[in-house]
Motif scaffolding. Structure first.
Motif, short mmCIF file in Angstrom:
data_model
loop_
_atom_site.label_atom_id
_atom_site.label_comp_id
_atom_site.label_asym_id
_atom_site.label_seq_id
_atom_site.Cartn_x
_atom_site.Cartn_y
_atom_site.Cartn_z
N ARG A 55 -62.99 52.62 -71.99
CA ARG A 55 -64.16 53.49 -71.77
C ARG A 55 -64.55 53.53 -70.30
N GLN A 56 -64.39 52.41 -69.60
CA GLN A 56 -64.68 52.42 -68.17
C GLN A 56 -63.75 53.37 -67.44
N ALA A 69 -62.25 55.91 -68.56
CA ALA A 69 -62.49 57.29 -68.94
C ALA A 69 -63.77 57.86 -68.34
N ARG A 70 -64.78 57.00 -68.09
CA ARG A 70 -66.10 57.49 -67.72
C ARG A 70 -66.49 57.23 -66.27
N GLU A 71 -66.00 56.15 -65.68
CA GLU A 71 -66.40 55.85 -64.31
C GLU A 71 -65.55 56.65 -63.32
N SER A 72 -66.08 56.79 -62.12
CA SER A 72 -65.42 57.62 -61.13
C SER A 72 -64.11 57.00 -60.64
#
Length: 495
Positions: free
Chosen positions: A50-51, A53-56
């Motif tokens: 999830r990191q 996929a979601r963090e820049s």
């Protein structure tokens, strides 16, 4: 492997290698809801997925250190997979006392239990007063006697911006002398005086009025001389350029320098050269700004990095360790530079009371237990042992640093050295070393011009047993990485 340090009894990558350190405590009262979960209760792969996929895409450490920390104490970090790691990154040098030191936790709890305000802008509070008193007790006497302090935003780059604004306001001039290899932060003004061009090129930030001078170093001397001669030439060049009426360089507003370049590859500024920079700036009325963000509070084996050379700057930029693991950044400077008007520099989070309480406790602990002296002793011991390893390890070009700020330069093991004896940097091999170290329960990061310097920034509380374990694991990681590298299968890391 030959080593100057005694090897620990326990060398596993999953156990705490410091039996003489306080026992690891994961009780709920210390870590809240997370403390009621066992390591295996966390979905580490899902969290990492999830990191990603979601963090820049600008995230950095998460790419090279694919772990999910859930608990930490001292130098030990426990991941969600139940493995324990020795942390030689320490929040990029922020954790002077390591993770969750009891005196830091007690200071934070005291503020919370007292019902004190947590957000006060720049209002005076007892917490701030105690912090300032403790900080000033560590400063060079000339600054402690009549210096001024400006609380900035939460990061070191904010304090660098404030320092640049301060000297420009005080002198009415614009230009700033900075050095090759420097790193001062990620905001636009700090980037302008930093050495890395990639981010500036990508953003169009530019260099403004920066005057760039060579930073002296021995292994890769910019003048092809090295040693004392390279230091002498670097100082002579700086003096000549600033004194030359036809050199095209107007008198600058300031000079900014790191006592040890951290991101630049753990390069200590030679004491004699730094003293010469102080003489040059004093003679020409140029404020000397020293960036102590990473070197401050005992890290280099002295309370402040400038103490080794006996230099008193006009401005000190301070952050990281002084917040006791929480965000805090200040500028301390000579009173005669205090020509700001109210509101000339501000920042919403400059009144972080929890950080001031944690910082005051940390500074007091460092002073009381003389952790600067401890860092000097154990750092020299570890560096000497690494140099002994280097004698039989062609993948190590140089071991350098001060105190517990140590750099191990990874080089092409089979390449021919240049005229000064330096072999080409090996960034792919360094990446493999970092990966092999993590697999052995050791967290390290890379830096340097080519990303080929393994940087060690352990807590100042590191024990000799922990130093033994760091040496063992790093030496084994370098050898394993070199063996893989020789087969052409070292690979690269991405996320």
């Amino acid at each position: 492997m030959t080593a100057a340090l005694t090897r620990p009894d326990d060398r596993s990558g999953t156990d705490d290698p410091a039996p003489d350190a306080p026992a690891f405590d994961s009780s709920p009262r210390d870590v809240g809801a997370i403390g009621r979960q066992r390591a295996g209760d966390f979905d580490a792969p899902g969290i990492l997925r999830r990191q990603a996929a979601r963090e820049s895409s600008a995230r950095t450490y998460a790419r090279s250190l694919p772990i999910v920390p859930v608990r930490a104490r001292g130098m030990t970090v426990e991941g969600a997979d139940g493995r324990r790691y020795l942390d030689c990154l320490s929040g990029a040098g922020t954790l002077a006392l390591g993770h969750n030191h009891p005196v830091v936790l007690a200071a934070i709890r005291a503020v919370l239990d007292a019902g004190a305000p947590l957000h006060v802008l720049d209002l005076a509070t007892p917490v701030k007063d105690r912090f300032v008193e403790e900080l000033f007790a560590t400063l060079p006497p000339e600054l402690a006697r009549d210096g001024r302090i400006q609380f900035c935003g939460p990061a070191g780059t904010d304090a660098v911006e404030a320092a640049l604004k301060l000297v420009r306001t005080a002198t009415g001039r614009r230009g700033v002398v900075a050095f090759t290899g420097a790193y001062h932060g990620m905001t636009e003004g700090a980037l302008a005086v930093s050495g890395d061009t990639a981010i500036r090129d990508a953003t169009g930030a530019g260099t403004g009025d920066t005057i760039r001078l060579p930073f002296p170093q021995t292994y890769r001397c910019p003048f092809g001389a090295g040693g004392a001669e390279g230091e002498r030439v670097a100082a002579h060049y700086a003096r000549s350029l600033l004194a030359d009426p036809s050199g095209g360089v107007p008198t600058p507003a300031g000079m900014i320098v790191e006592p040890v370049q951290g991101e630049g590859g753990v390069l200590p500024a030679p004491d004699g050269w730094l003293r010469e920079m102080r003489r040059i700036t004093a003679e020409r009325g140029i404020p000397l700004v020293v960036d102590e963000v990473q070197t401050g509070l005992g890290r280099t084996g002295a309370m402040w990095g400038v103490d080794h050379a006996g230099v008193v700057p006009d401005v000190m930029v301070i952050s990281k360790a002084i917040g006791g693991s929480l965000p805090l950044a200040v500028v301390v400077y000579r009173a005669e530079l205090d020509r700001w008007w109210p509101g000339a520099h501000a920042g919403t989070f400059r009144g972080n009371q929890l950080a001031m309480a944690a910082g005051q406790a940390t500074i007091a602990y460092v002073r009381e237990h003389r952790l600067d002296e401890h860092a000097a002793r154990i750092g020299a011991r570890l560096a000497d042992a690494l140099r002994e390893v280097m004698a039989g390890q062609p993948a190590i070009g140089e071991v350098r640093g001060r105190g517990l700020m140590i750099g191990v330069e990874i080089v092409e093991p089979d390449a021919a050295p240049d005229a000064l004896g330096a072999r080409p940097a090996a960034p792919r091999l360094a990446v493999a070393v970092r990966r092999e170290a993590l697999g052995r329960g050791l967290i390290v990061e890379l830096g340097g011009r080519h990303g080929s310097v393994v940087r060690l920034l352990p807590p100042l509380t590191m024990t000799e047993v922990q130093a033994d374990a760091v040496l063992e694991r790093l030496a084994d990681a370098i050898e394993a990485a070199r063996a893989t590298y020789a087969t052409g299968s070292a690979g690269s890391e991405s996320a």
